[in-house]
Design a protein around this motif. Structure first.
Motif, PDB file in Angstrom:
ATOM      1  N   ARG A   1       1.108  10.984  -0.600  1.00  0.00           N
ATOM      2  CA  ARG A   1       0.239  10.102  -0.762  1.00  0.00           C
ATOM      3  C   ARG A   1      -0.774  10.191   0.249  1.00  0.00           C
ATOM      4  O   ARG A   1      -1.959   9.780  -0.153  1.00  0.00           O
ATOM      5  CB  ARG A   1       0.871   8.829  -0.917  1.00  0.00           C
TER       6      ARG A   1
ATOM      7  N   LEU B   1      -6.069   8.709 -12.021  1.00  0.00           N
ATOM      8  CA  LEU B   1      -5.007   7.711 -11.759  1.00  0.00           C
ATOM      9  C   LEU B   1      -4.747   6.598 -12.418  1.00  0.00           C
ATOM     10  O   LEU B   1      -3.686   6.499 -12.918  1.00  0.00           O
ATOM     11  CB  LEU B   1      -5.044   7.473 -10.111  1.00  0.00           C
TER      12      LEU B   1
ATOM     13  N   ARG C   1      -5.341   2.396  -3.191  1.00  0.00           N
ATOM     14  CA  ARG C   1      -5.580   3.048  -1.657  1.00  0.00           C
ATOM     15  C   ARG C   1      -7.042   4.183  -1.845  1.00  0.00           C
ATOM     16  O   ARG C   1      -7.755   4.171  -1.221  1.00  0.00           O
ATOM     17  CB  ARG C   1      -4.354   3.847  -1.115  1.00  0.00           C
ATOM     18  N   ASP C   2      -6.738   4.693  -3.172  1.00  0.00           N
ATOM     19  CA  ASP C   2      -7.884   5.582  -3.271  1.00  0.00           C
ATOM     20  C   ASP C   2      -9.210   4.987  -3.438  1.00  0.00           C
ATOM     21  O   ASP C   2     -10.175   5.435  -2.977  1.00  0.00           O
ATOM     22  CB  ASP C   2      -7.517   6.364  -4.759  1.00  0.00           C
TER      23      ASP C   2
ATOM     24  N   ALA D   1       3.926   3.143  -7.753  1.00  0.00           N
ATOM     25  CA  ALA D   1       3.398   4.119  -7.122  1.00  0.00           C
ATOM     26  C   ALA D   1       2.048   4.447  -7.575  1.00  0.00           C
ATOM     27  O   ALA D   1       1.242   4.626  -6.597  1.00  0.00           O
ATOM     28  CB  ALA D   1       4.357   5.219  -7.364  1.00  0.00           C
ATOM     29  N   LEU D   2       1.696   4.582  -8.850  1.00  0.00           N
ATOM     30  CA  LEU D   2       0.199   4.921  -9.366  1.00  0.00           C
ATOM     31  C   LEU D   2      -0.457   3.766  -8.912  1.00  0.00           C
ATOM     32  O   LEU D   2      -1.535   4.225  -8.791  1.00  0.00           O
ATOM     33  CB  LEU D   2       0.588   5.267 -10.628  1.00  0.00           C
ATOM     34  N   ALA D   3      -0.196   2.515  -9.154  1.00  0.00           N
ATOM     35  CA  ALA D   3      -1.062   1.548  -8.778  1.00  0.00           C
ATOM     36  C   ALA D   3      -1.505   1.513  -7.283  1.00  0.00           C
ATOM     37  O   ALA D   3      -2.490   1.191  -7.084  1.00  0.00           O
ATOM     38  CB  ALA D   3      -0.641   0.305  -9.253  1.00  0.00           C
ATOM     39  N   ALA D   4      -0.484   1.562  -6.670  1.00  0.00           N
ATOM     40  CA  ALA D   4      -0.897   1.662  -5.102  1.00  0.00           C
ATOM     41  C   ALA D   4      -1.689   2.981  -4.590  1.00  0.00           C
ATOM     42  O   ALA D   4      -2.626   2.716  -3.971  1.00  0.00           O
ATOM     43  CB  ALA D   4       0.560   1.669  -4.340  1.00  0.00           C
ATOM     44  N   THR D   5      -1.491   4.026  -5.405  1.00  0.00           N
ATOM     45  CA  THR D   5      -2.200   5.089  -5.080  1.00  0.00           C
ATOM     46  C   THR D   5      -3.634   5.016  -5.430  1.00  0.00           C
ATOM     47  O   THR D   5      -4.409   5.203  -4.746  1.00  0.00           O
ATOM     48  CB  THR D   5      -1.559   6.441  -5.524  1.00  0.00           C
ATOM     49  N   LEU D   6      -3.908   4.453  -6.832  1.00  0.00           N
ATOM     50  CA  LEU D   6      -5.020   4.180  -7.135  1.00  0.00           C
ATOM     51  C   LEU D   6      -5.817   3.021  -6.425  1.00  0.00           C
ATOM     52  O   LEU D   6      -6.928   3.384  -5.823  1.00  0.00           O
ATOM     53  CB  LEU D   6      -4.986   3.641  -8.568  1.00  0.00           C
TER      54      LEU D   6
ATOM     55  N   GLU E   1       8.969   1.144 -10.971  1.00  0.00           N
ATOM     56  CA  GLU E   1       8.501   2.017  -9.699  1.00  0.00           C
ATOM     57  C   GLU E   1       7.490   3.034  -9.928  1.00  0.00           C
ATOM     58  O   GLU E   1       6.620   3.063  -9.027  1.00  0.00           O
ATOM     59  CB  GLU E   1       9.921   2.700  -9.295  1.00  0.00           C
ATOM     60  N   PRO E   2       7.423   3.533 -10.977  1.00  0.00           N
ATOM     61  CA  PRO E   2       6.447   4.591 -11.139  1.00  0.00           C
ATOM     62  C   PRO E   2       5.245   4.125 -11.211  1.00  0.00           C
ATOM     63  O   PRO E   2       4.064   4.315 -10.678  1.00  0.00           O
ATOM     64  CB  PRO E   2       6.635   5.494 -12.324  1.00  0.00           C
ATOM     65  N   LEU E   3       4.987   2.769 -12.214  1.00  0.00           N
ATOM     66  CA  LEU E   3       3.762   2.030 -12.144  1.00  0.00           C
ATOM     67  C   LEU E   3       3.329   1.760 -10.752  1.00  0.00           C
ATOM     68  O   LEU E   3       1.956   1.861 -10.451  1.00  0.00           O
ATOM     69  CB  LEU E   3       4.123   1.098 -13.011  1.00  0.00           C
TER      70      LEU E   3
ATOM     71  N   ALA F   1       5.716  10.717 -11.552  1.00  0.00           N
ATOM     72  CA  ALA F   1       4.311   9.797 -11.774  1.00  0.00           C
ATOM     73  C   ALA F   1       2.953  10.494 -11.224  1.00  0.00           C
ATOM     74  O   ALA F   1       1.992  10.866 -11.851  1.00  0.00           O
ATOM     75  CB  ALA F   1       4.546   8.390 -11.594  1.00  0.00           C
TER      76      ALA F   1
ATOM     77  N   LEU G   1       2.187   2.498   6.645  1.00  0.00           N
ATOM     78  CA  LEU G   1       1.315   2.669   5.529  1.00  0.00           C
ATOM     79  C   LEU G   1       0.815   1.190   4.992  1.00  0.00           C
ATOM     80  O   LEU G   1      -0.283   0.999   4.536  1.00  0.00           O
ATOM     81  CB  LEU G   1       2.196   3.240   4.499  1.00  0.00           C
TER      82      LEU G   1
ATOM     83  N   PRO H   1       0.885  -1.138  -0.073  1.00  0.00           N
ATOM     84  CA  PRO H   1       0.091   0.040  -0.045  1.00  0.00           C
ATOM     85  C   PRO H   1       0.690   1.319  -0.010  1.00  0.00           C
ATOM     86  O   PRO H   1       0.388   2.239  -0.352  1.00  0.00           O
ATOM     87  CB  PRO H   1      -0.838   0.037   1.350  1.00  0.00           C
ATOM     88  N   ASP H   2       2.166   1.118   0.251  1.00  0.00           N
ATOM     89  CA  ASP H   2       2.924   2.336   0.212  1.00  0.00           C
ATOM     90  C   ASP H   2       3.600   2.571  -1.076  1.00  0.00           C
ATOM     91  O   ASP H   2       4.410   3.459  -1.101  1.00  0.00           O
ATOM     92  CB  ASP H   2       4.186   2.440   1.456  1.00  0.00           C
ATOM     93  N   GLY H   3       3.347   1.666  -2.066  1.00  0.00           N
ATOM     94  CA  GLY H   3       3.939   1.803  -3.237  1.00  0.00           C
ATOM     95  C   GLY H   3       5.073   1.031  -3.497  1.00  0.00           C
ATOM     96  O   GLY H   3       5.679   1.084  -4.681  1.00  0.00           O
ATOM     97  N   PHE H   4       5.568   0.238  -2.624  1.00  0.00           N
ATOM     98  CA  PHE H   4       6.892  -0.434  -2.679  1.00  0.00           C
ATOM     99  C   PHE H   4       6.352  -1.639  -3.477  1.00  0.00           C
ATOM    100  O   PHE H   4       5.378  -2.547  -3.088  1.00  0.00           O
ATOM    101  CB  PHE H   4       7.365  -0.926  -1.271  1.00  0.00           C
TER     102      PHE H   4
END
Lengths: 139, 273
Positions: free
Chosen positions: B95, B188, A67-68, A60-65, A56-58, B125, B64, A40-43
């Motif tokens: 975040r 997103l 969590r959202d 980060a975005l997937a985890a943010t999505l 890594e960027p993917l 990103a 997190l 969930p922290d994007g790791f």
């Protein structure tokens, strides 16, 4: 010092390998481009990413999505977020929530929806069995 | 250290002795998804060195990962109080701000991180995904006449978003919460799909425990239809496709001004294209 109180009870390095095998298995499904599991922290916990995709960027975005969607579902009182699919011009992305994070699967446009959904559900079940099952049994 | 007795760390003949070794092993366990093991090591390390910045950053990540937001925020702030430009702590706070729909705070944290580290890929990103939508040079599309659209009997809500992500129509009227949520998810998802080389989003579904949102979108409008969770996916996608086509049709029809009926201007449609 902040006390760390986490719901997960993990032990055994085999589960680290197991999660990699789950990702590899998902990525080997017909018409799949790749898969990853992100915390969930994007790791990135495990990845079988297609060539040319920066993980890594993917992640980060997937985890943010993810969590959202989780926070949105819970805020609107509709229970936990489970699965999402986003179909695009050149392929489809699937996202599923698990105890340890989010499973992301990327498929070709011609991929069979039910096959991928089945594979994703299997991956989630295996992750939950490996982590939560052991926690319930006392770690 | 007694709590660590049972933890195995393959490939390491010795148990970690120093605090940096503890944190290095904790980070490795975290990377394997062994969050609870990592948390025990971090707690043990912070007992020995309560002001260790790496330990507090790892603690924030682990909170997190466990979806415990307030402790994570405290840890990120603890780090930033000692290193105001720490990029990973700034990303973490960004975040959290995004989760709370505080886009300004999110953007501020990301901008600060990228000011010092312009090649920070995760920050790039995320900042790209939450970029302020540019208003279209064309006038905003007219609201589709949703009362003409025939919704499935079990539908809870229908939301129509414009190109800028704003709600241009909805049924029932109070769908703004849904609209904001859908707009951000699409934003997103668009960024994630592009990063994955899959192109622009066209169709989607999002399943909660109780219902499923079916979406259809293009560069001008997004239609989202909320149906019970029991709805078959193919059926839901067909329904939202039908509504999307109908809404697109309504957008080509504009009300004729000047006709008054029941004390108001009538949305009498005429085709403009």
């Amino acid at each position: 010092m902040t006390r760390l109180r986490l719901g997960l009870e993990l032990d055994g390095a085999s589960r680290g390998r197991q999660v990699h095998e789950i990702v590899q298995g998902l990525a080997r499904l017909p018409s799949m481009r790749g898969a990853l599991i992100v915390a969930p922290d994007g790791f990135v916990i495990a990845a079988a990413a297609p060539a040319g995709v920066a993980v890594e960027p993917l992640a980060a975005l997937a985890a943010t999505l993810g969590r959202d969607l989780e926070v949105g579902a819970s805020r609107l009182g509709r229970g936990a977020f489970q699965t999402a699919m986003f179909s695009a011009d050149d392929g489809t992305m699937f996202l599923a929530a698990t105890t340890i994070g989010f499973v992301v699967a990327m498929a070709e446009p011609q991929a069979n929806l039910q096959t991928v959904r089945g594979g994703l559900a299997d991956a989630v079940t295996m992750i939950e069995a490996a982590w939560v099952g052991t926690a319930a049994a006392g770690g | 250290m007694s709590a660590l007795r049972w933890i195995r760390w393959p490939g390491r003949p010795q148990r970690p002795q120093t605090v940096p070794e503890l944190f290095a092993l904790a980070d490795r366990l975290r990377r394997d998804g062994r969050t609870a093991d990592a948390a025990r090591l971090v707690a043990a390390g912070l007992e020995r060195e309560p002001n260790n910045l790496t330990g507090h950053l790892l603690a924030a990540y682990l909170h997190l990962a466990g979806r415990t937001i307030e402790p994570a925020r405290r840890e990120f702030r603890w780090v930033l109080a000692r290193d105001p430009q720490h990029p990973r702590a700034l990303l973490g706070l960004a975040r959290l701000a995004l989760e709370e729909n505080d886009l300004d705070a999110c953007r501020d944290s990301l901008t600060r991180a990228l000011g010092l580290y312009p090649d920070f890929p995760e920050a790039q990103a995320l900042l790209g995904a939450i970029a302020v939508p540019r208003p279209s040079p064309a006038p905003p599309p007219p609201s589709p006449r949703l009362d003409r659209l025939r919704l499935p009997s079990l539908a809870r809500a229908l939301v129509v978003l414009g190109a800028d992500g704003g709600v241009i129509a909805g049924r029932p009227a109070d769908v703004k919460g849904d609209g904001d949520r859908i707009a951000r998810a699409i934003s997103l998802a668009t960024a994630a799909l592009q990063r994955a080389g899959l192109g622009a989003p066209r169709r989607a579904f999002v399943e909660d425990r109780e219902e499923t949102f079916f979406l259809r979108c293009d560069t001008e409008i997004t239609i989202a239809l909320a149906l019970p969770r029991t709805t078959h996916i193919t059926q839901g996608l067909l329904e939202v496709n039908r509504l999307w086509a109908a809404a697109r049709h309504e957008l080509t029809v504009r009300p004729e001004p000047g006709r008054v009926e029941d004390g108001g201007v009538v949305d009498r449609p005429r085709r403009t294209s």
